[in-house]
Design an enzyme around this catalytic site. Structure first.
Site, mmCIF file in Angstrom:
data_model
loop_
_atom_site.group_PDB
_atom_site.id
_atom_site.type_symbol
_atom_site.label_atom_id
_atom_site.label_comp_id
_atom_site.label_asym_id
_atom_site.label_seq_id
_atom_site.Cartn_x
_atom_site.Cartn_y
_atom_site.Cartn_z
ATOM 1 N N LYS A 107 -5.765 4.403 11.088
ATOM 2 C CA LYS A 107 -7.054 4.601 10.326
ATOM 3 C C LYS A 107 -7.436 6.076 10.762
ATOM 4 O O LYS A 107 -8.168 6.766 10.014
ATOM 5 C CB LYS A 107 -8.179 3.376 10.673
ATOM 6 N N LYS A 189 6.908 -3.965 -0.644
ATOM 7 C CA LYS A 189 5.919 -5.403 -0.948
ATOM 8 C C LYS A 189 5.010 -5.060 -1.989
ATOM 9 O O LYS A 189 4.589 -4.064 -1.941
ATOM 10 C CB LYS A 189 5.599 -6.198 0.218
ATOM 11 N N LYS A 192 -2.308 -4.039 -1.527
ATOM 12 C CA LYS A 192 -3.475 -3.954 -2.318
ATOM 13 C C LYS A 192 -3.636 -2.452 -2.585
ATOM 14 O O LYS A 192 -4.349 -2.048 -3.744
ATOM 15 C CB LYS A 192 -4.695 -4.287 -1.183
#
Ligand code: TRP
Length: 326
Positions: A107, A189, A192
């Site tokens: 982050k 995969k 989001k």
């Protein structure tokens, strides 16, 4: 106990990787499922869309089978004991170990101009969520394993310093082979944030589902009988296995093995089966989302159950810490 981030829309990977597990757990355990609105402030300080996201993620999870009569379904900020325990745990968490957390470092890279203290102590807040209910099992994906290990460390540290209050929480799954839900473009995969065209969301319209599936990567087909499937073809079969009938899967397996497979037909079938799978969830989620009175009732009932459990734990915590004044 588990937490659900109120960012992004639920997709097929979330369904098979997480929500389906929650739905099974609520039958066997006393469960707490929480929408992590406070955690989202660490990276999304702008709260313009927060409420809508919380309502949507709750609606989607209920549409997938989470039952507010069986599990406590609540919003993190409705249980202020969470933040109280978070404060106590912050005194037991060291700057050095927090700075080493993989998700923190990621982050920092993504938002170098917003490296706030909440971000650093994200795993401490997550620990508070979990041990507030003295939870034993936490259904989470691989990406949360380090946070769970930290939760065990903080819980043990509390126990050593103040006396035994918390059991050790551990990551939980039902021991079936981990379901992998590949993206439609053959890279990784469903996710989001990355390439939304390769991810099937539970909110996608029938048309959008069909068109995304139609564009799934395939190749020109096998040239020798009983070949090994290339990864992109294996991916399409994995998706087919998730939503199509066994006979359908068998038909295409044998077509592949004798080199008569037509990927256009396969994708047509997969598209229709995806629509059949997703449409009822989408419609149910929309109906719940359009019923504010019901959502309010769900959140109030969930918060009530969660606060009862939280208050019992906080009593033990304060006794152990000697914060139990007259
Ligand atoms: N950190 C989790 C995630 O990113 C969400 C979360 C918040 C959570 N609190 C939790 C997960 C407690 C399990 C238990 O998905």
């Amino acid at each position: 106990m588990s937490g659900i981030r109120p960012t992004g829309f639920l997709h097929l990977g979330n369904y098979f990787g997480a929500v389906r597990n929650y739905v099974r757990m609520q039958e066997e355990f006393e469960c707490f499922f929480m929408v992590a609105d406070l955690h989202s402030l660490t990276t999304h300080p702008d709260t313009k869309e927060l409420k809508e996201n919380v309502y949507r993620v709750l609606s989607e999870n209920i549409a997938c089978g989470l039952d507010p009569d069986k599990a406590a379904l609540y919003c993190q900020s409705h249980v202020p004991e969470t933040t109280e325990l978070y404060l106590f745990l912050n005194m037991l968490a060291y700057k050095g170990e927090l700075e080493k957390t993989v998700t923190f470092k990621e982050k920092v890279r993504q938002h170098p101009d917003n490296v706030n203290a909440g971000l650093l102590t994200y795993p401490v807040l997550q620990t508070a969520d979990i041990i507030l209910h003295r939870a034993l099992y936490v259904p989470v994906g691989k990406d949360q394993e380090q946070h769970l290990e930290m939760a065990r460390n903080f819980a043990n540290r509390f126990n050593h310093r103040y006396g035994d209050v918390f059991p050790e929480p551990q990551a939980f799954n039902f021991g079936d082979e981990l379901v992998k839900v590949p993206s439609l473009d053959g890279t990784g995969k469903m996710s989001k944030s990355e390439n939304q065209n390769a991810t099937l969301y539970l909110s996608d319209s029938d048309e959008l589902i069909r068109s995304k599936v139609k564009k799934a990567k395939t190749d020109s087909g096998p040239t020798e009988p009983d070949s090994v499937k290339p990864d992109i073809i294996e991916n399409v079969f994995s998706l087919l296995k998730l939503v199509s009938a066994a006979e359908v899967v068998e038909k295409y397996e044998s077509d592949f093995n004798n080199c008569t497979i037509r990927y256009g037909d396969l994708k047509q079938q997969l598209g229709e089966d995806m629509v059949k799978f997703i449409a009822p969830i989408r419609e149910k989620a929309a109906a719940i989302r359009n019923n504010p009175a019901y959502l309010k009732e769900v959140m109030e009932k969930g918060a009530e159950k969660a606060r009862q459990s939280a208050q019992a734990t906080m009593k033990l915590v304060k006794e152990a810490m000697g914060l139990n004044y007259y």
